[in-house]
Scaffold this active site. Structure first.
Site, PDB file in Angstrom:
ATOM      1  N   CYS A  20      46.669  74.820  67.142  1.00  0.00           N
ATOM      2  CA  CYS A  20      46.458  73.375  67.366  1.00  0.00           C
ATOM      3  C   CYS A  20      47.685  72.587  66.893  1.00  0.00           C
ATOM      4  O   CYS A  20      48.023  72.595  65.706  1.00  0.00           O
ATOM      5  CB  CYS A  20      45.189  72.966  66.610  1.00  0.00           C
ATOM      6  SG  CYS A  20      45.135  71.281  66.036  1.00  0.00           S
ATOM      7  N   CYS A  58      47.229  70.195  64.054  1.00  0.00           N
ATOM      8  CA  CYS A  58      47.063  70.855  62.739  1.00  0.00           C
ATOM      9  C   CYS A  58      48.429  71.199  62.161  1.00  0.00           C
ATOM     10  O   CYS A  58      48.654  71.085  60.958  1.00  0.00           O
ATOM     11  CB  CYS A  58      46.237  72.129  62.872  1.00  0.00           C
ATOM     12  SG  CYS A  58      44.621  71.862  63.575  1.00  0.00           S
TER      13      CYS A  58
END
Ligand code: FAD
Length: 517
Positions: free
Chosen positions: A79, A82
């Site tokens: 991600c 993230c």
């Protein structure tokens, strides 16, 4: 025919790749993901402060931590948001995690990679719907725990405003009533908000320091090769005392494990003559390292015994707490043995020359053997107060004490009002009129039940979780190897296809044979 072989070959390759991807995703060692992330973020990057958790270490790390709160970040390594968030999270984790933490023991900051298939069930239990998701709560509540977003009274709460390091720390400060800053450095602006020794509840945090001090004491013994023919008996006697009465279960177990094999582990003829020969890791100059309280200890920081400056309190404070906690646990019949073991241990293994000499001279003043726990407990308390009184003067004249923890005659009226016969008596007075029965009662409770109360609570919670898990196990058959449903289906289809093609090929071969004969 060659097309059949080609198809078989393709399926074999597919099958092998599939098995490899499944086994590699479920067998990633805990640290390897963080290694990849560090490599990606560029050379010279610091290693992570946040602790990587996965399904195998999640419960044990959160159960063992001395921290009061924990934050768990659920993320996915693929991600992009993230990856961008990582530096923010790390900036805050620097303050709380690791041996050089600025505010250790307050918040344990962790992360779980939900894209690692072994963690799928764990992430499901916390109803993770987006990455990154941050949760806050007492560490013990995460152990075997879950969060479904419905129960308002849950001890675990999502962090709804932690998108940058500043905002996350602001959110934490609000929960703790603190004013930590991202610029805080060790021992600067240290508020020690959880270190008020006059609060009777604080002693519960000292059990971690007793483990720390025990572990350091034994590391020093090895590092300085203090086990010699004339000191071995003292060490063994003190370890026997620890096996029976140490307040920490893991130190009791560690001492017992070592004691059983003591002669094999530390043969008297194995000490290297040259200090340089001392190895590191699990061997010290050819003899095994102690790990007396398990591999997680020492952690590198103090909780109850944390000073407001570098090099104050710490080890010697932890050692005192250990001695008091042992004293209140011995039986009447063991009191003389505990007394001599304590005196000899400090004399032979505490490397502060002035301390050990002074302590030993107090030991030698005892003329009648102890016949009960009370006398031994009160003797140790008096001896400690004698040291306090001596240091009060020295520290104030030299300015070497910790300004936030000045030496006092102990316990204060605030800690134990009943210990004072006369409530109007000045605490600073050199001859306080103590109610010794009350002092003994107070010491027994303070260094007895209160000291281990955090462990007792955690053990109870853990036993409850184990019971719940056991009843779940009875209801649901468990699989030794958990394979994701999609992957299992793919394997099944590939196996069937492979079987069908092999069958088809065999029947073609059979059909050829009669023609040859
Ligand atoms: P500490 O004195 O270490 O006490 C730790 C905690 O024990 C306190 O925070 C308090 O909660 C509790 N406590 C305090 N007094 C008592 C008491 N009477 N009974 C029970 N609990 C109590 N330093 C020297 O400079 N000279 C010495 O001669 C010397 N002798 C020592 C002998 C021994 C055996 C040990 C273990 C240490 C000795 N030290 C000596 C170190 C010194 O006593 C302190 O440990 C150190 O200065 C750190 O002090 P502290 O404020 O953390 O409290």
């Amino acid at each position: 025919m060659s097309s059949v072989f080609k198809l078989l070959h393709t399926l074999l390759v597919f099958y092998t790749l599939l098995s490899f991807s499944i086994s590699s995703s479920s067998a990633i060692p805990p640290g390897s993901r963080s290694l990849l992330r560090v490599t990606k973020s560029g050379a010279g990057d610091q290693s992570d402060f946040a602790v990587d958790l996965n399904v195998t270490n999640f419960d044990s790390v959160l159960k063992d931590t001395p921290a009061i709160y924990a934050i768990v970040e659920f993320f996915a390594h693929w991600c992009p948001a993230c990856r961008n968030y990582k530096s923010h999270y790390e900036k805050v984790a620097r303050l709380f995690n690791g041996a050089n933490a600025v505010h250790p023991g307050t918040v344990l900051m962790t992360r779980v990679d939900c894209a690692n298939t072994i963690n799928t069930k764990l992430c499901d239990k916390f109803s993770v719907t987006h990455y990154p998701s941050l949760y806050w709560g007492p560490p013990s509540k995460f152990v075997g725990g879950s969060w479904d977003g419905k129960s308002e009274k849950s001890d675990i709460r999502p962090i709804d405003d932690g998108r940058t390091a500043d905002r996350l720390l602001k959110w934490i400060n609000k929960q703790l009533g603190s004013s930590y800053s991202l610029e805080d450095e060790k021992y600067e602006n240290d508020q020690l908000i959880h270190s008020n020794v006059s609060d009777p509840g604080q002693i519960a945090r000292a059990v971690y320091d007793v483990e720390e001090a025990t572990s350091i004491a034994f590391d020093i013994i090895l590092a300085h090769k203090l086990i010699k023919p004339d000191t071995r008996a003292t060490l063994i006697k003190f370890m026997q005392l620890m096996v029976a009465h140490h307040p920490s279960r893991r130190c009791r177990k560690g001492s017992a494990d070592i004691l059983v094999n003591f002669d094999d582990l530390y043969p008297s003829n194995k000490w290297p003559t040259n200090k340089q020969e001392s190895g590191n890791g699990s061997r010290h100059g050819g003899v095994a390292k102690f790990d007396i309280c398990g591999k997680e200890v020492p952690r590198g920081y103090w909780m109850f015994c944390r000073g407001s400056k570098n090099d104050t309190r710490g080890f010697s404070c932890g050692l005192w707490v250990m001695l008091h906690s042992l004293s209140v646990r011995v039986e009447d019949g063991e009191s003389q043995m505990a007394f001599t073991s304590t005196c000899d241990f400090i004399h032979q293994f505490f490397m502060c020359e002035e301390c050990r000499q002074h302590f030993y001279s107090m030991c030698k003043r005892v003329s009648t053997p102890f016949s009960n726990t009370r006398d031994f407990v009160l003797w140790l308390w008096t001896a400690h107060n004698e040291v306090n009184t001596r240091l009060m003067k020295t520290e104030s004249s030299l300015g070497t004490g910790d300004p936030k923890f000045p030496k006092t005659t102990w316990p204060s009226k605030h800690l134990c009002p009943n210990c004072y016969t006369n409530q109007n008596q000045d605490e600073e007075s050199s001859s306080i009129d103590w109610d010794l029965d009350e002092v003994f009662k107070f010491l027994g409770s303070y260094y007895g039940k209160k000291l281990v109360s955090l462990y007792t609570e955690k053990d109870k919670a853990h036993a409850q979780i184990k019971n719940d898990a056991a009843s779940e196990d009875l209801l649901q058959p468990t699989n030794a190897l958990v394979v994701p449903v999609g992957a299992a289906l793919a394997i099944a289809v590939a196996s069937c296809l492979f079987g069908a093609l092999a069958c088809c090929w065999r029947s073609q071969q059979k059909n050829r044979k009669p023609r040859r004969s």
